[in-house]
Design a protein around this motif. Structure first.
Motif, PDB file in Angstrom:
ATOM      1  N   ALA A 101       9.699   2.109   7.160  1.00 47.07           N
ATOM      2  CA  ALA A 101       8.420   2.819   7.215  1.00 47.07           C
ATOM      3  C   ALA A 101       8.374   3.779   8.397  1.00 47.07           C
ATOM      4  CB  ALA A 101       7.259   1.820   7.299  1.00 47.07           C
ATOM      5  N   ASP A 102       8.790   3.320   9.582  1.00 49.31           N
ATOM      6  CA  ASP A 102       8.747   4.238  10.721  1.00 49.31           C
ATOM      7  C   ASP A 102       9.846   5.289  10.641  1.00 49.31           C
ATOM      8  OD1 ASP A 102      10.479   2.140  11.252  1.00 49.31           O
ATOM      9  OD2 ASP A 102       9.845   1.802  13.289  1.00 49.31           O
ATOM     10  N   ALA A 103      10.915   5.026   9.894  1.00 46.36           N
ATOM     11  CA  ALA A 103      11.886   6.089   9.634  1.00 46.36           C
ATOM     12  C   ALA A 103      11.224   7.213   8.839  1.00 46.36           C
ATOM     13  CB  ALA A 103      13.090   5.537   8.882  1.00 46.36           C
ATOM     14  N   VAL A 104      10.444   6.850   7.830  1.00 47.72           N
ATOM     15  CA  VAL A 104       9.726   7.849   7.041  1.00 47.72           C
ATOM     16  C   VAL A 104       8.706   8.587   7.902  1.00 47.72           C
ATOM     17  CG1 VAL A 104       8.086   8.149   5.134  1.00 47.72           C
ATOM     18  CG2 VAL A 104      10.117   6.713   4.826  1.00 47.72           C
ATOM     19  N   ALA A 159       6.259  11.700  -4.826  1.00 49.51           N
ATOM     20  CA  ALA A 159       6.112  11.354  -6.235  1.00 49.51           C
ATOM     21  C   ALA A 159       5.176  10.171  -6.445  1.00 49.51           C
ATOM     22  CB  ALA A 159       7.482  11.030  -6.840  1.00 49.51           C
ATOM     23  N   TYR A 160       4.450  10.219  -7.561  1.00 49.56           N
ATOM     24  CA  TYR A 160       3.881   8.982  -8.073  1.00 49.56           C
ATOM     25  C   TYR A 160       5.055   8.065  -8.428  1.00 49.56           C
ATOM     26  CZ  TYR A 160      -0.618  11.377  -8.527  1.00 49.56           C
ATOM     27  OH  TYR A 160      -1.776  12.047  -8.269  1.00 49.56           O
ATOM     28  N   ARG A 161       4.760   6.756  -8.544  1.00 49.07           N
ATOM     29  CA  ARG A 161       5.822   5.776  -8.768  1.00 49.07           C
ATOM     30  C   ARG A 161       6.856   5.875  -7.646  1.00 49.07           C
ATOM     31  NH1 ARG A 161       5.632   7.770 -14.392  1.00 49.07           N
ATOM     32  NH2 ARG A 161       4.354   6.363 -15.628  1.00 49.07           N
ATOM     33  N   SER A 162       6.391   5.619  -6.438  1.00 52.23           N
ATOM     34  CA  SER A 162       7.294   5.609  -5.282  1.00 52.23           C
ATOM     35  C   SER A 162       6.745   4.631  -4.259  1.00 52.23           C
ATOM     36  CB  SER A 162       7.383   7.006  -4.654  1.00 52.23           C
ATOM     37  OG  SER A 162       6.140   7.384  -4.057  1.00 52.23           O
ATOM     38  N   TYR A 163       7.615   4.224  -3.346  1.00 55.65           N
ATOM     39  CA  TYR A 163       7.174   3.428  -2.204  1.00 55.65           C
ATOM     40  C   TYR A 163       7.949   3.884  -0.973  1.00 55.65           C
ATOM     41  CZ  TYR A 163       5.967  -0.292   0.981  1.00 55.65           C
ATOM     42  OH  TYR A 163       5.499  -0.970   2.074  1.00 55.65           O
ATOM     43  N   HIS A 164       7.205   4.193   0.113  1.00 54.50           N
ATOM     44  CA  HIS A 164       7.844   4.702   1.323  1.00 54.50           C
ATOM     45  C   HIS A 164       7.475   3.921   2.578  1.00 54.50           C
ATOM     46  CE1 HIS A 164       9.574   8.169  -0.713  1.00 54.50           C
ATOM     47  NE2 HIS A 164       8.411   8.372  -1.300  1.00 54.50           N
ATOM     48  N   ALA A 208       3.304   6.689   5.997  1.00 54.74           N
ATOM     49  CA  ALA A 208       4.214   6.267   4.930  1.00 54.74           C
ATOM     50  C   ALA A 208       3.472   5.719   3.724  1.00 54.74           C
ATOM     51  CB  ALA A 208       5.199   5.226   5.469  1.00 54.74           C
ATOM     52  N   VAL A 209       2.401   4.983   3.943  1.00 56.20           N
ATOM     53  CA  VAL A 209       1.669   4.420   2.808  1.00 56.20           C
ATOM     54  C   VAL A 209       0.883   5.510   2.090  1.00 56.20           C
ATOM     55  CG1 VAL A 209      -0.568   3.729   3.818  1.00 56.20           C
ATOM     56  CG2 VAL A 209       0.522   2.285   2.081  1.00 56.20           C
ATOM     57  N   ASN A 210       0.454   6.549   2.790  1.00 51.04           N
ATOM     58  CA  ASN A 210      -0.201   7.667   2.119  1.00 51.04           C
ATOM     59  C   ASN A 210       0.785   8.475   1.281  1.00 51.04           C
ATOM     60  OD1 ASN A 210      -3.258   8.499   2.811  1.00 51.04           O
ATOM     61  ND2 ASN A 210      -2.436   7.231   4.444  1.00 51.04           N
ATOM     62  N   ILE A 211       2.023   8.534   1.711  1.00 55.84           N
ATOM     63  CA  ILE A 211       3.057   9.204   0.926  1.00 55.84           C
ATOM     64  C   ILE A 211       3.418   8.390  -0.307  1.00 55.84           C
ATOM     65  CG2 ILE A 211       5.489   9.935   0.998  1.00 55.84           C
ATOM     66  CD1 ILE A 211       4.958  10.581   3.995  1.00 55.84           C
ATOM     67  N   THR A 212       3.300   7.069  -0.199  1.00 60.38           N
ATOM     68  CA  THR A 212       3.611   6.161  -1.304  1.00 60.38           C
ATOM     69  C   THR A 212       2.802   6.515  -2.550  1.00 60.38           C
ATOM     70  OG1 THR A 212       4.351   4.326   0.068  1.00 60.38           O
ATOM     71  CG2 THR A 212       3.293   3.742  -2.012  1.00 60.38           C
ATOM     72  N   GLY A 213       3.414   6.301  -3.706  1.00 58.97           N
ATOM     73  CA  GLY A 213       2.742   6.649  -4.960  1.00 58.97           C
ATOM     74  C   GLY A 213       2.408   5.465  -5.831  1.00 58.97           C
ATOM     75  N   ASP A 214       2.179   4.295  -5.241  1.00 57.87           N
ATOM     76  CA  ASP A 214       1.758   3.145  -6.055  1.00 57.87           C
ATOM     77  C   ASP A 214       0.448   2.582  -5.506  1.00 57.87           C
ATOM     78  OD1 ASP A 214       2.167   1.157  -4.079  1.00 57.87           O
ATOM     79  OD2 ASP A 214       4.131   0.586  -4.835  1.00 57.87           O
ATOM     80  N   PRO A 215      -0.131   1.574  -6.158  1.00 57.11           N
ATOM     81  CA  PRO A 215      -1.476   1.120  -5.781  1.00 57.11           C
ATOM     82  C   PRO A 215      -1.615   0.575  -4.366  1.00 57.11           C
ATOM     83  CG  PRO A 215      -0.954   0.383  -7.998  1.00 57.11           C
ATOM     84  CD  PRO A 215       0.313   0.958  -7.428  1.00 57.11           C
ATOM     85  N   ARG A 216      -0.528   0.257  -3.715  1.00 60.04           N
ATOM     86  CA  ARG A 216      -0.636  -0.218  -2.345  1.00 60.04           C
ATOM     87  C   ARG A 216      -1.191   0.858  -1.410  1.00 60.04           C
ATOM     88  NH1 ARG A 216       5.230  -2.990  -2.048  1.00 60.04           N
ATOM     89  NH2 ARG A 216       5.614  -1.286  -3.501  1.00 60.04           N
ATOM     90  N   ARG A 217      -1.150   2.100  -1.857  1.00 54.32           N
ATOM     91  CA  ARG A 217      -1.693   3.202  -1.070  1.00 54.32           C
ATOM     92  C   ARG A 217      -3.225   3.210  -1.066  1.00 54.32           C
ATOM     93  NH1 ARG A 217      -0.718   6.988  -4.384  1.00 54.32           N
ATOM     94  NH2 ARG A 217      -2.812   7.647  -4.929  1.00 54.32           N
ATOM     95  N   VAL A 222      16.129   4.039   1.975  1.00 51.26           N
ATOM     96  CA  VAL A 222      15.890   2.736   2.603  1.00 51.26           C
ATOM     97  C   VAL A 222      16.366   1.609   1.701  1.00 51.26           C
ATOM     98  CG1 VAL A 222      14.068   1.151   3.341  1.00 51.26           C
ATOM     99  CG2 VAL A 222      14.031   3.532   4.101  1.00 51.26           C
ATOM    100  N   MET A 223      16.090   1.699   0.418  1.00 54.78           N
ATOM    101  CA  MET A 223      16.514   0.657  -0.518  1.00 54.78           C
ATOM    102  C   MET A 223      17.831   0.987  -1.206  1.00 54.78           C
ATOM    103  SD  MET A 223      14.210  -1.219  -3.485  1.00 54.78           S
ATOM    104  CE  MET A 223      13.048  -1.905  -2.293  1.00 54.78           C
ATOM    105  N   ALA A 224      18.060   2.250  -1.517  1.00 53.42           N
ATOM    106  CA  ALA A 224      19.229   2.630  -2.316  1.00 53.42           C
ATOM    107  C   ALA A 224      20.503   2.780  -1.496  1.00 53.42           C
ATOM    108  CB  ALA A 224      18.936   3.937  -3.063  1.00 53.42           C
TER     109      ALA A 224
END
Length: 451
Positions: A119-122, A141-146, A152-161, A253-255
């Motif tokens: 997250a802090d890398a992002v 993108a929607y359907r993303s997690y950062h 980082a959570v505002n950039i994220t594209g899933d409901p956790r945002r 981060v994941m890939a």
């Protein structure tokens, strides 16, 4: 290591957890965490002696499994030599970790800024992009997690945002390609690619190209569903960024670090971003570590201009020693090659065979040790097995599937209407087949909700 049952100790651990630990992403009174007694390789076990094959790699980070002896030894040796030191100094473990990472990143991403996690890398990648360009906006993108921190959570594209989205973070979301549930009415990968790129170009045009600092994408989206982008898409995004002077950020981060059967997923597509974020698999999660790999042009921006950011534990010696050992282990033991080989020869074919047998499997997709099964109620309509962001009773089918997998000794990665197959990258073929057999059995429970 053979698990030794000790239910009394387990009860004490559980009681202390329930009394004092505040868990992430959870309603605290509605969760029931498993008390874990130990872990080794691809397995972990509880205090009752029940062992689980971990098809989640923790949170998709134990790329070389649990308790690898060479990494444990490296941490111990570094602790004996120098447990910690401030980030402004040149430290052997930090320098060597940066060198080894830079050797493996694509293109000229040769400068490494270390963080404590993804997250802090992002956060820092976006800060660098804004300062480099002098522009405010970020497209993601929607359907993303950062990540879970504020930007980082505002950039994220899933409901956790949603709970943290104030609408003022300078973030614009767009649709990335996802043929199975195409937003572009596409019927082929070629159509999906072309229309997704056109959509991105149009979004930029209406936002104003001169206002956009960065486009950030997970090279292959992880938690959001492991949607491998169609051929040409990432290259097309690279061209769009070059056209408009936009910084291209890839979130690995994941890939990253062998998960896709390459050191970085960008290598699958022959694309070099301007900034690349990493964490998780860089040291198999043994000590928190993340970072940003930085291109020459962006590094030059801060050659004589101070970069306004830093972290107390940036490049922590213990974390960096673990990274050096992890990268060495991956190279010596052929871990990246193992992920590629078994992904192609075992995981892909076996999952596609499961899809033939189970009406609940709508689509299989992935690469290396990075796969997803999309579970549906109806293959023809593609109705998801549970609704988007389902909870409580609405999520009962997925909860039943997950419970069946755990009962069979398999710990799954489950998100919304998907289960992901993301075991350690050094898993053996025999272990993979054991887990896939347990998955086969658990899918029979998901099948009960189809029709």
């Amino acid at each position: 290591m053979t698990p030794q049952p000790n239910p009394e100790a387990g009860a004490a651990v559980k009681a202390a957890d329930r009394d004092h630990v505040f868990h992430s992403w959870s309603a605290q009174e509605l969760i029931d965490p498993l008390a874990v007694a130990g872990a080794e390789g691809s397995y972990f076990w509880d205090y009752d002696g029940r062992r689980y094959l971990d098809f989640s790699s923790g949170l998709v980070y134990t790329n070389v499994g649990y308790q690898h002896p060479k990494i444990v030894a490296a941490i111990q040796e570094q602790a004996a030599r120098m447990t910690t030191f401030a980030p402004a100094f040149a430290i052997e473990a930090r320098s060597e970790a940066a060198r080894l990472i830079a050797e493996r990143t694509p293109g000229d991403l040769d400068k490494i800024f270390f963080t404590n996690g993804g997250a802090d890398a992002v956060e820092h990648a976006i800060r660098m992009a804004r300062l480099h360009t002098g522009r405010p906006k970020v497209l993601s993108a929607y359907r993303s997690y950062h990540g879970g921190t504020q930007q980082a959570v505002n950039i994220t594209g899933d409901p956790r945002r949603w709970a943290s989205d104030s609408g003022t973070a300078g973030v614009v979301h767009f649709w990335a390609p996802y043929l199975y549930r195409s937003r572009f009415y596409a019927e082929t990968e070629e159509q999906e690619c072309a229309r997704a790129l056109e959509h991105l170009e149009t979004t930029i045009a209406f936002e104003g190209p001169s206002t956009v600092a960065a486009i950030i994408l997970e090279t292959i989206p992880g938690t959001a569903g492991i949607m491998v982008p169609p051929p040409g898409y990432l290259a097309g995004v690279r061209e769009i960024c070059d056209k408009h002077g936009i910084v291209f950020v890839l979130d690995e981060v994941m890939a990253g670090f062998g998960r896709t059967g390459e050191w970085f997923a960008a290598d699958l597509f022959g694309v070099t971003p301007d900034l690349l974020t990493f964490a998780k698999g860089v040291n198999s999660g043994y000590v928190p570590l993340g970072g940003v790999a930085i291109s020459g042009a962006i590094a030059e921006t801060f050659g004589k201009r101070p970069y306004p950011g830093g972290l107390t534990y940036s490049g922590h010696p213990l974390a960096c020693a673990a990274a050096v050992a992890t990268i060495d282990v991956m190279a010596e033991e052929g871990v990246v090659e193992n992920a590629a080989r078994l992904g192609e020869s075992v995981v892909g074919p076996e999952l596609r065979a499961l899809a033939e047998r189970h009406p609940s499997v709508g689509e299989v997709r992935g690469v290396g040790m990075f796969w997803a099964l999309e579970l549906v109620r109806d293959r023809e309509t593609r109705e998801p097995l549970v609704p988007y962001n389902a909870a409580g009773e609405a999520n009962a089918p997925m909860a039943a599937f997950a419970a069946a997998a755990k009962k069979g000794g398999l710990w799954p990665f489950v998100n919304m209407n998907r289960t992901h197959v993301v075991p350690p990258c050094n898993i053996s073929e025999a272990e993979l087949k054991e887990g896939l057999a347990a998955l086969d059995s658990a899918l029979s429970v998901a099948d009960e909700y189809t029709g």
